[in-house]
Design a protein around this motif. Structure first.
Motif, PDB file in Angstrom:
ATOM      1  N   GLY A  44       0.805  -1.428   0.047  1.00  0.00           N
ATOM      2  CA  GLY A  44       0.150   0.020   0.205  1.00  0.00           C
ATOM      3  C   GLY A  44       1.033   1.253   0.002  1.00  0.00           C
ATOM      4  N   VAL A  45       1.947   1.117   0.826  1.00  0.00           N
ATOM      5  CA  VAL A  45       2.762   2.415   0.947  1.00  0.00           C
ATOM      6  C   VAL A  45       3.432   2.753  -0.378  1.00  0.00           C
ATOM      7  CG1 VAL A  45       4.913   3.496   1.969  1.00  0.00           C
ATOM      8  CG2 VAL A  45       3.005   2.258   3.252  1.00  0.00           C
ATOM      9  N   LEU A  46       4.034   1.407  -0.997  1.00  0.00           N
ATOM     10  CA  LEU A  46       4.842   1.672  -2.338  1.00  0.00           C
ATOM     11  C   LEU A  46       3.916   2.010  -3.399  1.00  0.00           C
ATOM     12  CD1 LEU A  46       7.316   0.904  -3.681  1.00  0.00           C
ATOM     13  CD2 LEU A  46       6.442  -1.284  -4.143  1.00  0.00           C
ATOM     14  N   ALA A  47       2.585   1.430  -3.488  1.00  0.00           N
ATOM     15  CA  ALA A  47       1.650   2.237  -4.614  1.00  0.00           C
ATOM     16  C   ALA A  47       1.223   3.506  -4.377  1.00  0.00           C
ATOM     17  CB  ALA A  47       0.522   1.126  -4.374  1.00  0.00           C
ATOM     18  N   SER A  48       1.092   3.959  -3.201  1.00  0.00           N
ATOM     19  CA  SER A  48       0.923   5.195  -2.835  1.00  0.00           C
ATOM     20  C   SER A  48       1.917   6.333  -3.266  1.00  0.00           C
ATOM     21  CB  SER A  48       0.361   5.498  -1.560  1.00  0.00           C
ATOM     22  OG  SER A  48       1.225   5.366  -0.439  1.00  0.00           O
ATOM     23  N   LEU A  49       3.174   5.869  -2.847  1.00  0.00           N
ATOM     24  CA  LEU A  49       4.428   6.706  -3.129  1.00  0.00           C
ATOM     25  C   LEU A  49       4.707   7.011  -4.589  1.00  0.00           C
ATOM     26  CD1 LEU A  49       7.007   5.742  -0.388  1.00  0.00           C
ATOM     27  CD2 LEU A  49       5.778   8.011  -0.735  1.00  0.00           C
ATOM     28  N   LEU A  50       4.569   5.780  -5.349  1.00  0.00           N
ATOM     29  CA  LEU A  50       5.054   5.815  -6.676  1.00  0.00           C
ATOM     30  C   LEU A  50       3.893   6.450  -7.765  1.00  0.00           C
ATOM     31  CD1 LEU A  50       7.050   2.406  -7.184  1.00  0.00           C
ATOM     32  CD2 LEU A  50       7.715   4.723  -6.549  1.00  0.00           C
ATOM     33  N   PRO A 152       3.437  12.466  15.500  1.00  0.00           N
ATOM     34  CA  PRO A 152       3.009  13.177  13.957  1.00  0.00           C
ATOM     35  C   PRO A 152       4.056  14.136  13.612  1.00  0.00           C
ATOM     36  CG  PRO A 152       1.699  14.075  16.208  1.00  0.00           C
ATOM     37  CD  PRO A 152       2.538  12.740  16.649  1.00  0.00           C
ATOM     38  N   PHE A 153       4.839  14.863  14.707  1.00  0.00           N
ATOM     39  CA  PHE A 153       5.816  15.728  14.159  1.00  0.00           C
ATOM     40  C   PHE A 153       7.062  15.071  13.623  1.00  0.00           C
ATOM     41  CE2 PHE A 153       9.304  18.690  14.545  1.00  0.00           C
ATOM     42  CZ  PHE A 153       8.908  19.783  13.634  1.00  0.00           C
ATOM     43  N   LEU A 154       7.615  13.848  14.214  1.00  0.00           N
ATOM     44  CA  LEU A 154       8.575  13.220  13.451  1.00  0.00           C
ATOM     45  C   LEU A 154       8.100  12.449  12.046  1.00  0.00           C
ATOM     46  CD1 LEU A 154      10.236  11.391  16.427  1.00  0.00           C
ATOM     47  CD2 LEU A 154      11.096  13.474  15.416  1.00  0.00           C
ATOM     48  N   ALA A 155       6.676  11.921  12.117  1.00  0.00           N
ATOM     49  CA  ALA A 155       6.188  11.471  10.934  1.00  0.00           C
ATOM     50  C   ALA A 155       6.303  12.351   9.727  1.00  0.00           C
ATOM     51  CB  ALA A 155       4.909  10.687  11.191  1.00  0.00           C
ATOM     52  N   SER A 156       5.765  13.529  10.223  1.00  0.00           N
ATOM     53  CA  SER A 156       5.711  14.767   9.027  1.00  0.00           C
ATOM     54  C   SER A 156       6.920  14.985   8.561  1.00  0.00           C
ATOM     55  CB  SER A 156       5.068  15.970   9.876  1.00  0.00           C
ATOM     56  OG  SER A 156       5.842  16.659  10.695  1.00  0.00           O
ATOM     57  N   SER A 157       8.025  14.622   8.925  1.00  0.00           N
ATOM     58  CA  SER A 157       9.242  14.728   7.980  1.00  0.00           C
ATOM     59  C   SER A 157       9.381  13.939   6.773  1.00  0.00           C
ATOM     60  CB  SER A 157      10.360  14.302   8.936  1.00  0.00           C
ATOM     61  OG  SER A 157      10.536  15.262  10.181  1.00  0.00           O
ATOM     62  N   ALA A 158       8.629  12.917   6.622  1.00  0.00           N
ATOM     63  CA  ALA A 158       8.309  12.081   5.941  1.00  0.00           C
ATOM     64  C   ALA A 158       7.584  12.783   4.761  1.00  0.00           C
ATOM     65  CB  ALA A 158       8.114  10.697   6.153  1.00  0.00           C
ATOM     66  N   LEU A 159       6.393  13.440   5.188  1.00  0.00           N
ATOM     67  CA  LEU A 159       5.758  14.171   4.129  1.00  0.00           C
ATOM     68  C   LEU A 159       6.363  15.421   3.705  1.00  0.00           C
ATOM     69  CD1 LEU A 159       2.815  13.204   3.887  1.00  0.00           C
ATOM     70  CD2 LEU A 159       3.737  12.286   5.942  1.00  0.00           C
ATOM     71  N   VAL A 160       7.088  15.925   4.528  1.00  0.00           N
ATOM     72  CA  VAL A 160       7.959  17.229   3.755  1.00  0.00           C
ATOM     73  C   VAL A 160       9.187  16.613   2.614  1.00  0.00           C
ATOM     74  CG1 VAL A 160       9.685  18.872   4.433  1.00  0.00           C
ATOM     75  CG2 VAL A 160       7.822  18.456   5.777  1.00  0.00           C
ATOM     76  N   LEU A 161       9.691  15.478   3.179  1.00  0.00           N
ATOM     77  CA  LEU A 161      10.482  14.847   2.044  1.00  0.00           C
ATOM     78  C   LEU A 161       9.654  14.160   0.739  1.00  0.00           C
ATOM     79  CD1 LEU A 161      13.062  13.762   1.246  1.00  0.00           C
ATOM     80  CD2 LEU A 161      12.755  11.949   2.760  1.00  0.00           C
ATOM     81  N   ALA A 162       8.694  13.746   1.133  1.00  0.00           N
ATOM     82  CA  ALA A 162       7.797  13.221  -0.240  1.00  0.00           C
ATOM     83  C   ALA A 162       7.447  14.413  -1.116  1.00  0.00           C
ATOM     84  CB  ALA A 162       6.746  12.760   0.348  1.00  0.00           C
ATOM     85  N   ARG A 163       7.076  15.527  -0.708  1.00  0.00           N
ATOM     86  CA  ARG A 163       6.575  16.668  -1.518  1.00  0.00           C
ATOM     87  C   ARG A 163       7.814  17.228  -2.170  1.00  0.00           C
ATOM     88  NH1 ARG A 163       4.384  21.620   2.448  1.00  0.00           N
ATOM     89  NH2 ARG A 163       6.336  22.664   2.556  1.00  0.00           N
ATOM     90  N   GLN A 164       9.099  17.058  -1.942  1.00  0.00           N
ATOM     91  CA  GLN A 164      10.182  17.560  -2.841  1.00  0.00           C
ATOM     92  C   GLN A 164      10.223  16.863  -4.126  1.00  0.00           C
ATOM     93  OE1 GLN A 164      11.731  19.820  -1.128  1.00  0.00           O
ATOM     94  NE2 GLN A 164      10.570  19.653   0.786  1.00  0.00           N
ATOM     95  N   GLU A 168       9.665  11.393  -3.155  1.00  0.00           N
ATOM     96  CA  GLU A 168       8.928   9.901  -3.033  1.00  0.00           C
ATOM     97  C   GLU A 168       9.906   9.019  -3.064  1.00  0.00           C
ATOM     98  OE1 GLU A 168       8.576  10.755  -7.370  1.00  0.00           O
ATOM     99  OE2 GLU A 168       8.367  12.032  -5.556  1.00  0.00           O
ATOM    100  N   LEU A 169      11.147   9.209  -3.819  1.00  0.00           N
ATOM    101  CA  LEU A 169      11.941   7.924  -3.949  1.00  0.00           C
ATOM    102  C   LEU A 169      12.936   7.930  -2.932  1.00  0.00           C
ATOM    103  CD1 LEU A 169      13.132   8.647  -7.794  1.00  0.00           C
ATOM    104  CD2 LEU A 169      11.639   6.827  -7.050  1.00  0.00           C
ATOM    105  N   TRP A 170      13.217   9.259  -2.344  1.00  0.00           N
ATOM    106  CA  TRP A 170      13.888   9.304  -1.182  1.00  0.00           C
ATOM    107  C   TRP A 170      13.266   8.687   0.142  1.00  0.00           C
ATOM    108  CZ3 TRP A 170      19.015  11.275  -0.206  1.00  0.00           C
ATOM    109  CH2 TRP A 170      19.707  11.652  -1.579  1.00  0.00           C
ATOM    110  N   VAL A 171      11.922   8.925   0.063  1.00  0.00           N
ATOM    111  CA  VAL A 171      11.121   8.276   1.283  1.00  0.00           C
ATOM    112  C   VAL A 171      11.293   6.727   0.986  1.00  0.00           C
ATOM    113  CG1 VAL A 171       8.661   7.834   2.134  1.00  0.00           C
ATOM    114  CG2 VAL A 171       9.827  10.225   1.594  1.00  0.00           C
ATOM    115  N   LEU A 172      10.991   6.340  -0.209  1.00  0.00           N
ATOM    116  CA  LEU A 172      11.101   4.720  -0.218  1.00  0.00           C
ATOM    117  C   LEU A 172      12.412   4.269  -0.067  1.00  0.00           C
ATOM    118  CD1 LEU A 172       9.763   2.350  -1.533  1.00  0.00           C
ATOM    119  CD2 LEU A 172      10.323   3.107  -3.948  1.00  0.00           C
ATOM    120  N   ALA A 173      13.369   5.056  -0.157  1.00  0.00           N
ATOM    121  CA  ALA A 173      14.783   4.672  -0.298  1.00  0.00           C
ATOM    122  C   ALA A 173      14.898   4.417   1.316  1.00  0.00           C
ATOM    123  CB  ALA A 173      15.697   5.548  -0.974  1.00  0.00           C
ATOM    124  N   PHE A 174      14.551   5.240   2.007  1.00  0.00           N
ATOM    125  CA  PHE A 174      14.877   5.477   3.496  1.00  0.00           C
ATOM    126  C   PHE A 174      14.105   4.246   4.263  1.00  0.00           C
ATOM    127  CE2 PHE A 174      11.459   8.084   5.159  1.00  0.00           C
ATOM    128  CZ  PHE A 174      11.331   7.394   6.150  1.00  0.00           C
TER     129      PHE A 174
END
Length: 303
Positions: A44-50, A152-164, A168-174
């Motif tokens: 689910g996470v992979l499909a949504s990111l890509l 939520p604040f630590l998790a939100s870092s992934a959302l900040v990263l995803a919108r760059q 999404e590739l960096w989120v997937l990589a980590f």
């Protein structure tokens, strides 16, 4: 032939169940249930990111809200006065601001959430009239403010990263590096574990497991760096080393919280995994480091 086939299938099932039971007795986890849940969640996470990043943001809101809910309930069970409604409202605000709004709004959302948690607790306590002493009230407020900072604040870092761009590739990589490290630590610790890594915090973790996590994550980092992120392989290895370190610290940090609360798992919602927060423990701090590494290492891809 049919009888022979059925006999072989019965033998295979018995061996499968016996192996699973041995692993469960040693680690306290149902390995095959954990694999099933992990495959479904990962898909689910992979499909949504890509394909549709805003779906990933919605998934993040739901996952973070579940983590906050089970953390608040665990604290309530130990006598802490934690107000779940402002915690969930703040979670939605922080995650939403991280993905759909500028960084200034993101930081403002955190301060709004902390203010909401504090004011809500003070007003509830004023109307309770239960004779609770000021030290306990102050302690409840501090613990209540820790929850939105931790989840939520630590998790939100992934959302900040995803919108760059290509974020999404960096989120997937980590995430891939964290999963590789967790899996390698589990397998190598199960096979070779002898020396305890932090026996007072998490008796199941070993130095052999950590070594396996470092080796496998380094390979995963080199591959993802070279073929996914477009950075040199050595930068991918550096990326992996930082992520495996943050993931290990996050895992140990959550273990310390659970030990303080007298819990093995935050909940039993995810078969073979425990609770949602038990799966986020390695990911939450790693999201912050992944965002920092994106700004540090991504220029190497354009060089």
């Amino acid at each position: 032939m049919r009888d022979e086939l059925e006999h072989r299938l019965d033998q295979a099932r018995d061996q499968f169940e016996a192996t699973n039971e041995r692993i469960k007795n040693r680690t306290g986890r149902d390995l095959f249930a954990a694999i099933g849940v992990g495959v479904i969640a990962g898909g689910g996470v992979l499909a949504s990111l890509l394909f549709v990043k805003w779906v990933f943001a919605i998934l993040a809101v739901g996952i973070a809200a579940l983590g906050v809910f089970e953390f608040a309930r665990a604290l309530q069970a130990r006598g802490r006065r934690i107000d779940i409604i402002p915690q969930l409202i703040g979670t939605v605000i922080i995650i939403t601001a991280a993905f759909w709004f500028p960084s200034a709004v993101h930081w403002t959302s955190l301060f709004m959430t902390l203010a909401l948690v504090i004011v809500w607790r003070v007003l509830i306590q004023m109307s309770a009239r239960d004779g609770r002493i000021y030290a306990s009230i102050f302690s409840d407020i501090i613990v209540g403010c820790f929850i939105p900072l931790y989840v939520p604040f630590l998790a939100s870092s992934a959302l900040v990263l995803a919108r760059q761009d290509d974020g999404e590739l960096w989120v997937l990589a980590f995430l891939l590096v964290v999963v590789a490290a967790d899996t390698a630590a589990y397998a190598s610790g199960l096979a070779f574990g002898r020396h305890k890594l932090a026996p007072r915090i998490s008796p199941g973790k070993t130095w052999e497991g950590f070594a396996g996590a470092v080796v496998v994550s380094a390979v995963a980092g080199a591959l993802t760096g070279e073929f996914m992120l477009g950075i040199p392989w050595w930068a991918g290895v550096l990326f992996a080393f930082v992520i495996v370190g943050s993931a290990t610290m996050g895992d140990l940090g959550e273990s310390m919280i659970k030990r303080d609360l007298g819990l093995k798992d935050m909940s039993s919602w995810l078969p073979g995994h425990g609770g949602v927060l038990d799966r986020l423990d390695s990911i939450l701090p790693s999201a912050v480091f992944a965002l920092a590494l994106f700004h540090l290492l991504s220029p190497l891809g354009a060089a």
